[in-house]
Design a protein around this motif. Structure first.
Motif, short mmCIF file in Angstrom:
data_model
loop_
_atom_site.label_atom_id
_atom_site.label_comp_id
_atom_site.label_asym_id
_atom_site.label_seq_id
_atom_site.Cartn_x
_atom_site.Cartn_y
_atom_site.Cartn_z
N UNK A 13 35.63 41.57 36.66
CA UNK A 13 36.87 40.84 36.42
C UNK A 13 37.67 40.68 37.71
N UNK A 14 37.69 41.74 38.56
CA UNK A 14 38.39 41.65 39.86
C UNK A 14 37.72 40.60 40.73
N UNK A 15 36.38 40.61 40.73
CA UNK A 15 35.63 39.63 41.52
C UNK A 15 35.94 38.21 41.08
N UNK A 16 36.00 38.00 39.78
CA UNK A 16 36.27 36.66 39.24
C UNK A 16 37.68 36.22 39.60
N UNK A 17 38.65 37.11 39.47
CA UNK A 17 40.03 36.78 39.82
C UNK A 17 40.15 36.40 41.28
N UNK A 18 39.54 37.18 42.16
CA UNK A 18 39.57 36.90 43.60
C UNK A 18 38.89 35.58 43.91
N UNK A 19 37.77 35.32 43.25
CA UNK A 19 37.02 34.08 43.49
C UNK A 19 37.84 32.87 43.06
N UNK A 20 38.51 32.98 41.89
CA UNK A 20 39.31 31.87 41.40
C UNK A 20 40.50 31.58 42.31
#
Length: 133
Positions: A13-20
C-alpha cells in the motif's frame, strides 16, 4: 503498474501511494460521479421485476413422513408391504419446494385426485428451525 517493486516501501500500500504521487500526469483529472443509491423506482416497476421470474419451474413435493431402514429391509419390500413413517394419522403434511419446507397442510380429495389444503405457511425464521427435523 511497472516499477512498484522497486519503490522500496514498507508495504504494498505504501508503494502504491508513493507511485501514484510520483506518476506522470496523463490527462486532466475528472471528479467521479455516482448515481443515487436510494430506491427511486415505483412499486409498479418492482412488481414488473418479480413478474420476470413467475414462469420459472420449481420442484414441489408433499412429504407424508420419513423413516430409516437398512438396505436389507428395503430389498425385502414387496407388493403390499407397509412402511411405518415418523408421523401419526392426522398430523399435518409438509409442502416442500426445491428442498425447503414452505407450508403444512392436510390431505383433501378433489375430483378423485389427492391434494393438500394449506393450513400453515412457514415464516423464514421457522423454516430454518424446522429443517433440522
Amino acid at each position: 503498474m511497472d516499477g512498484l517493486s522497486n519503490l522500496g516501501g514498507n508495504t504494498p500500500a505504501d508503494d502504491l501511494t508513493r507511485w501514484l504521487k510520483n506518476a506522470p500526469a496523463t490527462g486532466t483529472v475528472q471528479k467521479a460521479t455516482f448515481e443515487n443509491l436510494e430506491s427511486t423506482e415505483s412499486a409498479e416497476s418492482g412488481v414488473r421485476d418479480v413478474g420476470m421470474i413467475m414462469d420459472l419451474p420449481v420442484k414441489v413435493m408433499v412429504e407424508l413422513g420419513r423413516t430409516k431402514m437398512s438396505i436389507g429391509e428395503l430389498l425385502a419390500l414387496h407388493k403390499g408391504s407397509v412402511i411405518e413413517l415418523n408421523v401419526h394419522a392426522g398430523d399435518p403434511l409438509d409442502l416442500v419446494v426445491n428442498g425447503c419446507l414452505i407450508a403444512q397442510g392436510e390431505v383433501v380429495i378433489v375430483n378423485d385426485r389427492y391434494g393438500i389444503r394449506l393450513t400453515d405457511i412457514i415464516s423464514p425464521s421457522e423454516r430454518l428451525r424446522k429443517t433440522s427435523r
